[in-house]
Design an enzyme around this catalytic site. Sequence first.
Site, PDB file in Angstrom:
ATOM      1  N   GLY A 183      63.032  34.821  37.762  1.00  0.00           N
ATOM      2  CA  GLY A 183      62.771  33.384  37.798  1.00  0.00           C
ATOM      3  C   GLY A 183      62.299  32.814  36.482  1.00  0.00           C
ATOM      4  N   SER A 237      64.508  44.801  33.161  1.00  0.00           N
ATOM      5  CA  SER A 237      63.899  46.005  32.563  1.00  0.00           C
ATOM      6  C   SER A 237      62.397  45.765  32.525  1.00  0.00           C
ATOM      7  CB  SER A 237      64.459  46.249  31.158  1.00  0.00           C
ATOM      8  OG  SER A 237      64.365  45.075  30.373  1.00  0.00           O
TER       9      SER A 237
END
Length: 316
Positions: A183, A237
């Site tokens: 987001g 990641s």
Amino acid sequence: FAPMSVTLRLQDEVDVSRGDMLVHPDSRPRVSRNFEADLVWMHERPLDPDKSYILKHTTQMVRAQVDCIESRLNLETLVHEPSTQLGLNDIGRVQVTCRRALYFDAYGSNRETGAFILIDSLSNVTVGAGMIRSGMGNQDLEQALKEVRAGSGLAAKTEVSPRERRERLGQSGATVWLTGQPGSGRWSLAYALERRLFDLGHTAHVADPVGESLEGIASAARACTNAGLITICAFESKRRAERAQVQSRVGQERFVEVFVDTSLAVCKERRPDADFSGFEPPTTPALTVKLDSIRMHEAVEQIVATLARAGQFSER
């Protein structure tokens, strides 16, 4: 004798062609794919060890590369000094590897078989002239035939050097790695950056992660970066170790980490069902942008400026 034109008919059927030699059994040349030579560089563009050249020796032409520059001759003192490059009119001692064996002597023994020139395969311009130093010593017939049968002496590699790619594309390869929480807007930023770089005349693309693991994305990023492209990744990641793994694959100088530091409250509002646990923010990113306090185009311009400061772009 030279310059008579003659025809030779061989008693046995032997596969010989242009560049092969007929020699006296007691005067055999050296047969090898590797040799040491003194090289006179004759072009304004310096010698590029990452690039292969065309080597013309006697009447044959082979693909070759300069493995290393051992030294450069100081023209004032005539002493060889350590060096890593050769420029216009420099004379250096180099190690050369050819794709197939040559038949040669040391230049001091035979100027005809001890001399060669290097030709740039793109421009077809002669860029260097060499005198072979090695070539003395015993070599029995079996050793010579082994070299002839060996085929290519060069490991399989691209024949286009990074310098040539930069000159053609006007940029060096790089991976822009966008790091942030779900987001944070990193994917929207990735595609906006791709559009801006394209509009500026650069070659960039966003790596599509569908069905790919982190290792797969890292391999793709490395390949594209080696090809001179600007690869933009927004792959999830969360951990620093994962990003360090990608940086190791791509190369530290070619890895540009951008931290998309949008506030956690805004991220949760945008992605209420996402998992926000375990995220480790980068400690020393190349750039930090906050998409909850600046506009998208401003963040894009900051990344472009970061790439420019890193020497990513050049005049074509």
